[in-house]
Design an enzyme around this catalytic site. Sequence first.
Site, PDB file in Angstrom:
ATOM      1  N   ASP A 108      -7.745  -7.808 -24.330  1.00  0.00           N
ATOM      2  CA  ASP A 108      -7.403  -8.004 -22.775  1.00  0.00           C
ATOM      3  C   ASP A 108      -5.973  -8.085 -22.591  1.00  0.00           C
ATOM      4  O   ASP A 108      -5.737  -9.163 -22.986  1.00  0.00           O
ATOM      5  CB  ASP A 108      -8.319  -8.619 -21.936  1.00  0.00           C
ATOM      6  CG  ASP A 108      -8.983  -7.777 -20.635  1.00  0.00           C
ATOM      7  OD1 ASP A 108      -8.279  -7.356 -20.213  1.00  0.00           O
ATOM      8  OD2 ASP A 108     -10.341  -7.743 -20.481  1.00  0.00           O
ATOM      9  N   ASP A 216      -5.302  -5.072 -17.531  1.00  0.00           N
ATOM     10  CA  ASP A 216      -5.913  -5.626 -16.416  1.00  0.00           C
ATOM     11  C   ASP A 216      -4.857  -5.134 -15.214  1.00  0.00           C
ATOM     12  O   ASP A 216      -3.830  -5.309 -15.328  1.00  0.00           O
ATOM     13  CB  ASP A 216      -6.011  -7.084 -16.426  1.00  0.00           C
ATOM     14  CG  ASP A 216      -6.737  -7.752 -15.286  1.00  0.00           C
ATOM     15  OD1 ASP A 216      -7.921  -7.414 -15.303  1.00  0.00           O
ATOM     16  OD2 ASP A 216      -6.199  -8.402 -14.320  1.00  0.00           O
ATOM     17  N   GLU A 274      -6.355  -0.507 -16.409  1.00  0.00           N
ATOM     18  CA  GLU A 274      -7.449  -0.547 -15.497  1.00  0.00           C
ATOM     19  C   GLU A 274      -6.613  -0.278 -13.809  1.00  0.00           C
ATOM     20  O   GLU A 274      -5.547  -0.824 -13.815  1.00  0.00           O
ATOM     21  CB  GLU A 274      -7.930  -2.052 -15.354  1.00  0.00           C
ATOM     22  CG  GLU A 274      -9.172  -2.100 -14.094  1.00  0.00           C
ATOM     23  CD  GLU A 274      -9.211  -3.521 -13.795  1.00  0.00           C
ATOM     24  OE1 GLU A 274     -10.434  -4.054 -12.831  1.00  0.00           O
ATOM     25  OE2 GLU A 274      -8.256  -4.407 -13.887  1.00  0.00           O
ATOM     26  N   HIS A 346     -17.852  -6.171 -16.716  1.00  0.00           N
ATOM     27  CA  HIS A 346     -18.053  -7.650 -16.275  1.00  0.00           C
ATOM     28  C   HIS A 346     -17.761  -7.591 -14.883  1.00  0.00           C
ATOM     29  O   HIS A 346     -17.925  -8.816 -14.227  1.00  0.00           O
ATOM     30  CB  HIS A 346     -16.999  -8.534 -17.062  1.00  0.00           C
ATOM     31  CG  HIS A 346     -15.284  -8.274 -16.680  1.00  0.00           C
ATOM     32  ND1 HIS A 346     -14.939  -7.153 -17.182  1.00  0.00           N
ATOM     33  CD2 HIS A 346     -14.568  -9.003 -16.033  1.00  0.00           C
ATOM     34  CE1 HIS A 346     -13.578  -7.020 -16.828  1.00  0.00           C
ATOM     35  NE2 HIS A 346     -13.415  -8.148 -16.141  1.00  0.00           N
ATOM     36  N   ASP A 347     -17.154  -6.799 -13.939  1.00  0.00           N
ATOM     37  CA  ASP A 347     -16.986  -6.903 -12.676  1.00  0.00           C
ATOM     38  C   ASP A 347     -18.024  -5.999 -11.700  1.00  0.00           C
ATOM     39  O   ASP A 347     -18.046  -6.147 -10.821  1.00  0.00           O
ATOM     40  CB  ASP A 347     -15.514  -6.331 -12.364  1.00  0.00           C
ATOM     41  CG  ASP A 347     -14.548  -7.139 -12.795  1.00  0.00           C
ATOM     42  OD1 ASP A 347     -14.539  -8.205 -13.062  1.00  0.00           O
ATOM     43  OD2 ASP A 347     -13.274  -6.467 -13.186  1.00  0.00           O
TER      44      ASP A 347
HETATM   45  C1  NOJ Z   1      -9.508  -7.352 -13.174  1.00  0.00           C
HETATM   46  C2  NOJ Z   1     -10.660  -7.976 -14.105  1.00  0.00           C
HETATM   47  O1  NOJ Z   1     -11.418  -7.035 -14.546  1.00  0.00           O
HETATM   48  C3  NOJ Z   1     -11.400  -8.978 -12.952  1.00  0.00           C
HETATM   49  O2  NOJ Z   1     -12.445  -9.739 -13.704  1.00  0.00           O
HETATM   50  C4  NOJ Z   1     -10.153  -9.992 -12.739  1.00  0.00           C
HETATM   51  O3  NOJ Z   1     -10.975 -10.804 -11.694  1.00  0.00           O
HETATM   52  C5  NOJ Z   1      -9.076  -9.287 -11.693  1.00  0.00           C
HETATM   53  N1  NOJ Z   1      -8.528  -8.188 -12.472  1.00  0.00           N
HETATM   54  C6  NOJ Z   1      -8.055 -10.374 -11.885  1.00  0.00           C
HETATM   55  O4  NOJ Z   1      -7.194 -10.439 -13.060  1.00  0.00           O
END
Ligand code: NOJ
Length: 570
Positions: A108, A216, A274, A346-347
């Site tokens: 990541d 990210d 992302e 994970h989000d």
């Molecule tokens: C996206 C990540 O997937 C998330 O978990 C994170 O809180 C934010 N970006 C900030 O890095």
Amino acid sequence: MATPGVGRSPDHEAWWRSAVVYQIYPRSFADSDGDGVGDLTGIVEHLDHIQELGIDVIWLSPVYRSPQRDNGYDVSDYQAVDPLFGTLEDLDRLLAAVHLRGMRLIMDLVVNHTSDQHPWFLASRGSRDVATSGWYFWRDARPGTVPGEPGSEPNNWGSSFAGSAWTWAPERGQYYLHLFSASQPDLNWDNPETREAVFTMMDWWLDRGVDGFRMDVINFISKDPRLPDGPLTRDGYGDGMPYFSHGPRIHAYLAEMKSRVFDPRPGSYLTVGEMPGVTPEQAREFTDRDRGQLAMVFQYEHVSLDADGDKWTQRRMSVNDLRDTLSRWQTALGDTGWNSLYWNNHDQPRVVSRYGNDATYWRESATALATVLHLHRGTPYVYQGEEIGMTNAEFAGIDDYRDIESLDYYARAVGTHREDVSVVLDTLRRRSRDNARTPMQWSAAPGAGFTTGSPWIGVNANHSWLNVASQRGVPGSIYEYYRALIALRHRLPAVVDGHFAAVETGRDQIYAFRRHLGDTALTVYANLSDQPVSLDRKDRLARDLVLANYPASRRDPDRLEPWEVRVYVR
Ligand code: NOJ
């Protein structure tokens, strides 16, 4: 340190097109030392599970040194492993073990921001006279205001978690920008030295042998240099997205990364950006192979269909919307570009609880959703636990939550806006990121086989029956279904390269599509609802059934049962 024989092809072949990726969220995957937090050795001990599933690539969520305010998405040293997870040697061991099994591993890359404990930031905060002074976004208070008082922030942007996107640093006498929490200051990519530091760090990891990066919020790295106020949102802050989600130099920076970091290397790497808010047209440009900026992006449309504006405001997702979104992205990135395919990470809340039915049709809806996703054109991602149908957390009270975003939301909703506690808890139960972060359910043991200690976040009570041990090798289980689905991708070139076309059935609950390649046509019929639905004559044509999630004894040629899916090949 790259392992010979793996990962490097002499040409720039896009090996990742036929790959299936497994995301590991290390703190919740496997704890080898009983401290309640998952670690790198725990991952090594469970590689059999991943390999048997048929996985090609592992994406490791951040294990870098970090104060863990955002569970590692706040990095204080990009070239060290946080002691919570182990050591750099443990990481090398993991990489070697992954390569030995013929799999690959991507890291990541969190470089829109650092932690506020990163030495770059600590120095920058302390003085305007240091090398990293210009590596972050520092601005004076609005003219005519009292610095540090609410309303004196340089612009009106809100942060993604809570409150203003600006925090006052008295030591420096200026505000710094943080699109996420105050502990995650944004790096200033307009500064060439910042970019070079990031690229040098990427080189270091690639030299160590990693096979690519998940990047990210990479579409946030270029901000409109004027940093203008944004349109006001419900929470009273301005929305800065129009000024940073596809900024003026985003293509320039990704092109520079490609030519500076990737082009000089032989072989090709999996890069996935992302990109919240990205449109299909933009995604096509980022993933156009002639430009070669990124292999693929994570878009958000299909995981935003049950939110009304912000993520905390729910609305019902309709199957029509889902079908339209999915097929629009398939078509938009059909010839040029490449899709990533995901339901979970994970989000995101667990998809079986969110778009499926985790009670009456738990097995059926988990497998139907998986089939639709994996048989699309693109690279599928499996998030740990998805392969056994893990569900949302069902936490009872705010003390159960650990996620910074969830806790900030609760504090604001209950503390500031005086909203009803039970309503706020209900929202968290459906929307919180912690739904995805409960420990991996390996067995029915007290710590779910995840830990022998006390887990950092509660284990879901359903681990007593929902776990790997109860599904592995068991015909008809979700785990065995995922194996079959992944094997189908590896066996049938049409799954990888087939052209996508939506099939109109005239039934709202059905999502049907075809993938053709040469003489092969693969057709998927999925009932994405709790109701049975009849099939038209033209949809009943006899073909070879290659995959189904209902047993033959329950398959009716004239209709699809709730969440039934059938895959035919001709
Ligand atoms: C996206 C990540 O997937 C998330 O978990 C994170 O809180 C934010 N970006 C900030 O890095």
